[in-house]
Design a protein around this motif. Structure first.
Motif, PDB file in Angstrom:
ATOM      1  N   ALA A 304      14.007  -6.788  23.340  1.00 25.49           N
ATOM      2  CA  ALA A 304      14.111  -5.486  22.669  1.00 25.49           C
ATOM      3  C   ALA A 304      13.431  -5.618  21.327  1.00 25.49           C
ATOM      4  O   ALA A 304      13.489  -6.676  20.691  1.00 25.49           O
ATOM      5  CB  ALA A 304      15.573  -5.114  22.481  1.00 25.49           C
ATOM      6  N   ILE A 305      12.772  -4.565  20.890  1.00 28.34           N
ATOM      7  CA  ILE A 305      12.039  -4.643  19.630  1.00 28.34           C
ATOM      8  C   ILE A 305      12.257  -3.352  18.835  1.00 28.34           C
ATOM      9  O   ILE A 305      12.205  -2.263  19.401  1.00 28.34           O
ATOM     10  CB  ILE A 305      10.545  -4.943  19.914  1.00 28.34           C
ATOM     11  N   THR A 306      12.555  -3.537  17.553  1.00 25.16           N
ATOM     12  CA  THR A 306      12.689  -2.393  16.654  1.00 25.16           C
ATOM     13  C   THR A 306      11.294  -2.082  16.144  1.00 25.16           C
ATOM     14  O   THR A 306      10.615  -2.969  15.628  1.00 25.16           O
ATOM     15  CB  THR A 306      13.583  -2.792  15.451  1.00 25.16           C
ATOM     16  N   ILE A 307      10.851  -0.849  16.299  1.00 24.56           N
ATOM     17  CA  ILE A 307       9.475  -0.516  15.898  1.00 24.56           C
ATOM     18  C   ILE A 307       9.444  -0.209  14.399  1.00 24.56           C
ATOM     19  O   ILE A 307      10.063   0.740  13.930  1.00 24.56           O
ATOM     20  CB  ILE A 307       8.932   0.689  16.704  1.00 24.56           C
ATOM     21  N   ARG A 308       8.702  -1.048  13.667  1.00 23.50           N
ATOM     22  CA  ARG A 308       8.602  -0.901  12.219  1.00 23.50           C
ATOM     23  C   ARG A 308       7.190  -0.462  11.835  1.00 23.50           C
ATOM     24  O   ARG A 308       6.248  -0.603  12.610  1.00 23.50           O
ATOM     25  CB  ARG A 308       8.947  -2.219  11.517  1.00 23.50           C
ATOM     26  N   THR A 309       7.068   0.023  10.629  1.00 22.29           N
ATOM     27  CA  THR A 309       5.747   0.430  10.145  1.00 22.29           C
ATOM     28  C   THR A 309       5.654   0.166   8.647  1.00 22.29           C
ATOM     29  O   THR A 309       6.663   0.229   7.942  1.00 22.29           O
ATOM     30  CB  THR A 309       5.496   1.929  10.434  1.00 22.29           C
ATOM     31  N   SER A 310       4.444  -0.122   8.190  1.00 19.68           N
ATOM     32  CA  SER A 310       4.250  -0.280   6.741  1.00 19.68           C
ATOM     33  C   SER A 310       4.343   1.077   6.076  1.00 19.68           C
ATOM     34  O   SER A 310       4.040   2.105   6.685  1.00 19.68           O
ATOM     35  CB  SER A 310       2.851  -0.825   6.455  1.00 19.68           C
ATOM     36  N   VAL A 311       4.722   1.056   4.812  1.00 18.23           N
ATOM     37  CA  VAL A 311       4.639   2.260   3.991  1.00 18.23           C
ATOM     38  C   VAL A 311       3.390   2.067   3.128  1.00 18.23           C
ATOM     39  O   VAL A 311       3.335   1.140   2.313  1.00 18.23           O
ATOM     40  CB  VAL A 311       5.888   2.399   3.098  1.00 18.23           C
ATOM     41  N   PRO A 312       2.340   2.894   3.346  1.00 21.38           N
ATOM     42  CA  PRO A 312       1.094   2.691   2.597  1.00 21.38           C
ATOM     43  C   PRO A 312       1.328   2.700   1.088  1.00 21.38           C
ATOM     44  O   PRO A 312       2.158   3.454   0.588  1.00 21.38           O
ATOM     45  CB  PRO A 312       0.234   3.885   3.031  1.00 21.38           C
ATOM     46  N   ILE A 313       0.605   1.847   0.380  1.00 28.68           N
ATOM     47  CA  ILE A 313       0.714   1.773  -1.089  1.00 28.68           C
ATOM     48  C   ILE A 313      -0.675   1.976  -1.699  1.00 28.68           C
ATOM     49  O   ILE A 313      -1.683   1.759  -1.018  1.00 28.68           O
ATOM     50  CB  ILE A 313       1.283   0.394  -1.557  1.00 28.68           C
ATOM     51  N   PRO A 314      -0.723   2.371  -2.977  1.00 31.50           N
ATOM     52  CA  PRO A 314      -2.035   2.491  -3.627  1.00 31.50           C
ATOM     53  C   PRO A 314      -2.686   1.116  -3.782  1.00 31.50           C
ATOM     54  O   PRO A 314      -2.003   0.087  -3.701  1.00 31.50           O
ATOM     55  CB  PRO A 314      -1.705   3.062  -5.013  1.00 31.50           C
ATOM     56  N   ALA A 315      -4.010   1.124  -4.005  1.00 26.73           N
ATOM     57  CA  ALA A 315      -4.736  -0.144  -4.180  1.00 26.73           C
ATOM     58  C   ALA A 315      -4.130  -0.928  -5.340  1.00 26.73           C
ATOM     59  O   ALA A 315      -3.583  -0.346  -6.279  1.00 26.73           O
ATOM     60  CB  ALA A 315      -6.201   0.161  -4.453  1.00 26.73           C
ATOM     61  N   TRP A 316      -4.230  -2.226  -5.291  1.00 27.36           N
ATOM     62  CA  TRP A 316      -3.710  -3.114  -6.323  1.00 27.36           C
ATOM     63  C   TRP A 316      -4.882  -3.908  -6.910  1.00 27.36           C
ATOM     64  O   TRP A 316      -5.942  -3.989  -6.263  1.00 27.36           O
ATOM     65  CB  TRP A 316      -2.656  -4.062  -5.719  1.00 27.36           C
ATOM     66  N   PRO A 317      -4.734  -4.480  -8.111  1.00 24.04           N
ATOM     67  CA  PRO A 317      -5.841  -5.260  -8.685  1.00 24.04           C
ATOM     68  C   PRO A 317      -6.102  -6.498  -7.819  1.00 24.04           C
ATOM     69  O   PRO A 317      -5.163  -7.215  -7.477  1.00 24.04           O
ATOM     70  CB  PRO A 317      -5.322  -5.673 -10.066  1.00 24.04           C
ATOM     71  N   SER A 318      -7.363  -6.705  -7.461  1.00 25.08           N
ATOM     72  CA  SER A 318      -7.669  -7.834  -6.564  1.00 25.08           C
ATOM     73  C   SER A 318      -7.620  -9.158  -7.314  1.00 25.08           C
ATOM     74  O   SER A 318      -7.932  -9.225  -8.512  1.00 25.08           O
ATOM     75  CB  SER A 318      -9.050  -7.645  -5.958  1.00 25.08           C
ATOM     76  N   THR A 319      -7.256 -10.215  -6.583  1.00 22.16           N
ATOM     77  CA  THR A 319      -7.203 -11.579  -7.141  1.00 22.16           C
ATOM     78  C   THR A 319      -7.695 -12.536  -6.052  1.00 22.16           C
ATOM     79  O   THR A 319      -8.303 -12.085  -5.071  1.00 22.16           O
ATOM     80  CB  THR A 319      -5.758 -11.973  -7.518  1.00 22.16           C
ATOM     81  N   ASN A 320      -7.363 -13.808  -6.176  1.00 21.87           N
ATOM     82  CA  ASN A 320      -7.741 -14.742  -5.105  1.00 21.87           C
ATOM     83  C   ASN A 320      -6.602 -14.942  -4.092  1.00 21.87           C
ATOM     84  O   ASN A 320      -6.499 -15.990  -3.456  1.00 21.87           O
ATOM     85  CB  ASN A 320      -8.260 -16.067  -5.668  1.00 21.87           C
ATOM     86  N   VAL A 321      -5.756 -13.923  -3.971  1.00 21.33           N
ATOM     87  CA  VAL A 321      -4.789 -13.850  -2.859  1.00 21.33           C
ATOM     88  C   VAL A 321      -5.083 -12.524  -2.165  1.00 21.33           C
ATOM     89  O   VAL A 321      -5.225 -11.494  -2.838  1.00 21.33           O
ATOM     90  CB  VAL A 321      -3.331 -13.847  -3.373  1.00 21.33           C
ATOM     91  N   THR A 322      -5.209 -12.541  -0.840  1.00 15.34           N
ATOM     92  CA  THR A 322      -5.421 -11.269  -0.138  1.00 15.34           C
ATOM     93  C   THR A 322      -4.664 -11.273   1.183  1.00 15.34           C
ATOM     94  O   THR A 322      -4.007 -12.280   1.530  1.00 15.34           O
ATOM     95  CB  THR A 322      -6.935 -10.971   0.037  1.00 15.34           C
ATOM     96  N   LEU A 323      -4.723 -10.155   1.875  1.00 12.35           N
ATOM     97  CA  LEU A 323      -3.917 -10.009   3.091  1.00 12.35           C
ATOM     98  C   LEU A 323      -4.741  -9.364   4.198  1.00 12.35           C
ATOM     99  O   LEU A 323      -5.668  -8.606   3.914  1.00 12.35           O
ATOM    100  CB  LEU A 323      -2.701  -9.096   2.843  1.00 12.35           C
ATOM    101  N   LEU A 324      -4.349  -9.642   5.445  1.00 19.56           N
ATOM    102  CA  LEU A 324      -4.989  -8.940   6.563  1.00 19.56           C
ATOM    103  C   LEU A 324      -3.962  -8.675   7.662  1.00 19.56           C
ATOM    104  O   LEU A 324      -2.880  -9.275   7.691  1.00 19.56           O
ATOM    105  CB  LEU A 324      -6.206  -9.714   7.092  1.00 19.56           C
ATOM    106  N   GLY A 325      -4.320  -7.769   8.556  1.00 26.31           N
ATOM    107  CA  GLY A 325      -3.491  -7.511   9.739  1.00 26.31           C
ATOM    108  C   GLY A 325      -2.116  -6.964   9.401  1.00 26.31           C
ATOM    109  O   GLY A 325      -1.908  -6.273   8.399  1.00 26.31           O
ATOM    110  N   ASP A 326      -1.148  -7.310  10.277  1.00 23.33           N
ATOM    111  CA  ASP A 326       0.216  -6.796  10.116  1.00 23.33           C
ATOM    112  C   ASP A 326       0.821  -7.179   8.768  1.00 23.33           C
ATOM    113  O   ASP A 326       1.773  -6.534   8.313  1.00 23.33           O
ATOM    114  CB  ASP A 326       1.123  -7.349  11.232  1.00 23.33           C
ATOM    115  N   ALA A 327       0.335  -8.223   8.135  1.00 23.74           N
ATOM    116  CA  ALA A 327       0.901  -8.651   6.845  1.00 23.74           C
ATOM    117  C   ALA A 327       0.787  -7.536   5.818  1.00 23.74           C
ATOM    118  O   ALA A 327       1.624  -7.431   4.919  1.00 23.74           O
ATOM    119  CB  ALA A 327       0.176  -9.903   6.342  1.00 23.74           C
ATOM    120  N   ILE A 328      -0.225  -6.671   5.965  1.00 27.72           N
ATOM    121  CA  ILE A 328      -0.370  -5.573   4.994  1.00 27.72           C
ATOM    122  C   ILE A 328      -0.258  -4.203   5.667  1.00 27.72           C
ATOM    123  O   ILE A 328       0.260  -3.266   5.059  1.00 27.72           O
ATOM    124  CB  ILE A 328      -1.687  -5.702   4.169  1.00 27.72           C
ATOM    125  N   HIS A 329      -0.719  -4.084   6.918  1.00 28.79           N
ATOM    126  CA  HIS A 329      -0.623  -2.761   7.556  1.00 28.79           C
ATOM    127  C   HIS A 329      -0.017  -2.883   8.958  1.00 28.79           C
ATOM    128  O   HIS A 329      -0.685  -2.700   9.965  1.00 28.79           O
ATOM    129  CB  HIS A 329      -1.971  -2.040   7.577  1.00 28.79           C
TER     130      HIS A 329
END
Ligand SMILES: Cc1cc2nc3c(=O)[nH]c(=O)nc-3n(C[C@H](O)[C@H](O)[C@H](O)COP(=O)(O)OP(=O)(O)OC[C@H]3O[C@@H](n4cnc5c(N)ncnc54)[C@H](O)[C@@H]3O)c2cc1C
Length: 437
Positions: A304-329
Motif C-alpha cells: 500500500a502506498i500513500t500518494i504524496r506530492t511536493s509543494v512547489p517553492i520559489p527559486a532559491w539562491p544556487s550553491t554547490n548543492v543541488t537536487l534532482l528527481g523526486d528529491a525536489i519534485h
C-alpha cells in the motif's frame, strides 16, 4: 571536478552515466546494501523525454540493452467501467523508433540496467545523514557508518524523503494528496490473462468506478522466460549480467486507488494477504473477472502506498548543492512522468556540468542555469500530476461524485465515437510526454 550523488535511483544513476561519459569524476552513495535490495516492483512508463535522456547519458550498447529489456509495448489505452466494459479505447502508436516511443519497464529491471558497468562508481550501504562545507567551499557528505566523502558538488538524488533536501531546503515540503493505492502483481498464466479482454491487451487499462475508486491494469511481458533465459536468442540480453540480479518475470499488475478515508487507517502496515482481501472488500459489485484477478495477486508483491506530492517553492539562491528527481519534485503517478522528469534533470545537469568541464561556465552558474529550467518543468509536472490524483477532486464527493463520474464516462464515450476528438486526445497525450508526430 568531483561530483557526489546521493541515491542510486533512476535520476542519480542516469546522471552518473552522463558524467562518466563526459569524463567527470562521479561517485554515487546508496543506502541499499546490495544491488538487488529493495522493493522496486512496479511498472514505469518511459516516455520520449525519458528515452532521450537515457540515450544521451548511457553508453550506446547499454542504451540498446535498455531497449532490449523493455516489456512488450502496450497497444491500447482503455478506460473501463467497473464491469470491465470499455468506455474509450485509444490505440497506441507502435514503437517504430528506439528513442521516440513509449516504453514499459519494470522498475527493478531499469535499476539493473543503470547499475551495469558502474561497480566502481556506486558505493552501497552508505546512508547519507548530513553534509557540511569545508573552508575552501568544497562539500563533505556524512554517512550513517561515520565515513565521509568530499567533492565540489553534492547532488541530492535520494528520492521523496530526501535527507539532503531536509537540510538544504528545509522549507521545501511534501504533502499528502489524500489518496492511497494498493497494488499487486499477478503471475502471467493462461488463467490470469484470460480474465482481461484480449481485444485490448497487451495494453493499459484504467477502470473508473463509483466512490472515486479507480484501478490501473498493466500487461508486462518480458523478452525472457520463467528461468530468466532470453527468448529469441537475443545476444545483447544473453551477455547482460543484470539478468542474474533481476527476478522480474511476466506479470499483470493491478493497482486500486481511492480516497484515504475509504481505507482502514492502518492500511500501510497491512501484509500481502490482507491487502488482497481488502481489494475484494472494496469492490463487491465489480466484475467477477476483475475480482478474480485481484485474488490471483502474489501476496509477496502487494503493498500500500500513500500518494504524496511536493509543494512547489520559489527559486532559491544556487550553491554547490543541488537536487534532482523526486528529491525536489515528487509527483503523483497521475501523469506517469516522475521518473521521466528525473531522467530529464539528469540529462540537463550533465549538459551544464560539461560546460563547466570545458571552462565555459562557473560551477554555481551552471547549477543556477540547470535549476532555473528544472524548477519550471519539474514543478509544472508536479501541478499537472496532482490535478490527476487528489482527494479534492469531485469524484470523491459523496453525491456530486456520482454526477461527476457519469459526466466523465459520457465524455469518454463521445470521444470514443468521434474520430477527430479521439485523434486530438491521442496527439495531446503524446505531445505531453515528449513524442514527435
Ligand atoms: C506506483 C508508482 C508508479 C509509478 N509509475 C511511473 C511511471 O509510469 N512513469 C514515471 O515516469 N514515473 C513513475 N513513477 C514515479 C517514479 O518511480 C519516481 O518519480 C522516480 O523513481 C524518481 O526517481 P529518483 O531517482 O528521483 O528517485 P528514486 O528512484 O526513488 O531513487 C532514490 C534513491 O535514493 C536512495 N536513498 C534514499 N535515501 C537515501 C539516503 N539517506 N542515503 C543514500 N541513499 C538514499 C534510495 O534507496 C533510492 O535508491 C511511479 C511511482 C509510483 C510510486
Amino acid at each position: 571536478m568531483d561530483v557526489l550523488v546521493i541515491g542510486a535511483g533512476t535520476g542519480g544513476m542516469c546522471l552518473a552515466h552522463g558524467l562518466r561519459q563526459a569524463g567527470i569524476n562521479v561517485a554515487v552513495y546508496e543506502r541499499d546494501r546490495t544491488r538487488s535490495d529493495g522493493l522496486h516492483g512496479y511498472r514505469v512508463g518511459i516516455d520520449p523525454h525519458g528515452s532521450r535522456a537515457l540515450k544521451a547519458c548511457l553508453p550506446d550498447q547499454l542504451y540498446r540493452t535498455f531497449v532490449a529489456t523493455c516489456a512488450r509495448a502496450p497497444e491500447h489505452f482503455v478506460f473501463f467501467d467497473e464491469q470491465l466494459r470499455p468506455t474509450l479505447a485509444l490505440p497506441l502508436r507502435p514503437p517504430t523508433d528506439d528513442v521516440d516511443s513509449e516504453k514499459s519497464v519494470s522498475r527493478m529491471t531499469l535499476r539493473q540496467v543503470l547499475f551495469t558497468g558502474m561497480q566502481d562508481v556506486i558505493h552501497f550501504d552508505k546512508t547519507f545523514v548530513g553534509y557540511r562545507h569545508q573552508a575552501d567551499g568544497r562539500v563533505t557528505a556524512i554517512f550513517a557508518d561515520g565515513t565521509t566523502a568530499t567533492g565540489d558538488l553534492l547532488v541530492a538524488a535520494d528520492g521523496v524523503n530526501s535527507a539532503v533536501r531536509r537540510q538544504y531546503l528545509p522549507h521545501a515540503r511534501t504533502e499528502d494528496t489524500g489518496i492511497i493505492a494498493i497494488t499487486a502483481k499477478v503471475p502471467m498464466t493462461p488463467r490470469s490473462t484470460a480474465l482481461l479482454p484480449t481485444r485490448y491487451f497487451p495494453g493499459i487499462g484504467m477502470v473508473l468506478a463509483p466512490g472515486g475508486k479507480s484501478c490501473i491494469l498493466h500487461w508486462m511481458e518480458f523478452p525472457w522466460d520463467r528461468q530468466g533465459r532470453p527468448r529469441n536468442n537475443d545476444e545483447l540480453l544473453a551477455q547482460w549480467p543484470g539478468l542474474l540480479f533481476d527476478n522480474t518475470r511476466d506479470y499483470l499488475n493491478w493497482g486500486i486507488a481511492a480516497a484515504a478515508d475509504t481505507f482502514p487507517a492502518d492500511v500501510t502496515g497491512y501484509g500481502g494477504d490482507d491487502l488482497i482481501r481488502l481489494a475484494l472488500r472494496m469492490t463487491p459489485t465489480w466484475s467477477p473477472r476483475l475480482r478474480e484477478l485481484f485474488t490471483l495477486g502474489d501476496p509477496s508483491t502487494a503493498f500500500a502506498i500513500t500518494i504524496r506530492t511536493s509543494v512547489p517553492i520559489p527559486a532559491w539562491p544556487s550553491t554547490n548543492v543541488t537536487l534532482l528527481g523526486d528529491a525536489i519534485h515528487t509527483m503523483t503517478p497521475g501523469r506517469g512522468v516522475g521518473a521521466n522528469t528525473a531522467l530529464r534533470d539528469a540529462q540537463r545537469l550533465t549538459d551544464e556540468l560539461t560546460l563547466v568541464r570545458d571552462g565555459r561556465k562557473g560551477l554555481v552558474e551552471a547549477v543556477h542555469d540547470y535549476e532555473t529550467r528544472m524548477i519550471e518543468y519539474g514543478f509544472q509536472a508536479v501541478r499537472d500530476s496532482r490535478e490527476q490524483m487528489t482527494a479534492d477532486a469531485l469524484v470523491h464527493k459523496p453525491v456530486l461524485g456520482r454526477v461527476a463520474l457519469a459526466g466523465m464516462r459520457g465524455y469518454l464515450r463521445v470521444v470514443d465515437r468521434v474520430p477527430a476528438l479521439k485523434r486530438r486526445m491521442i496527439d495531446g497525450l503524446y505531445e505531453y510526454r515528449g513524442g514527435q508526430d
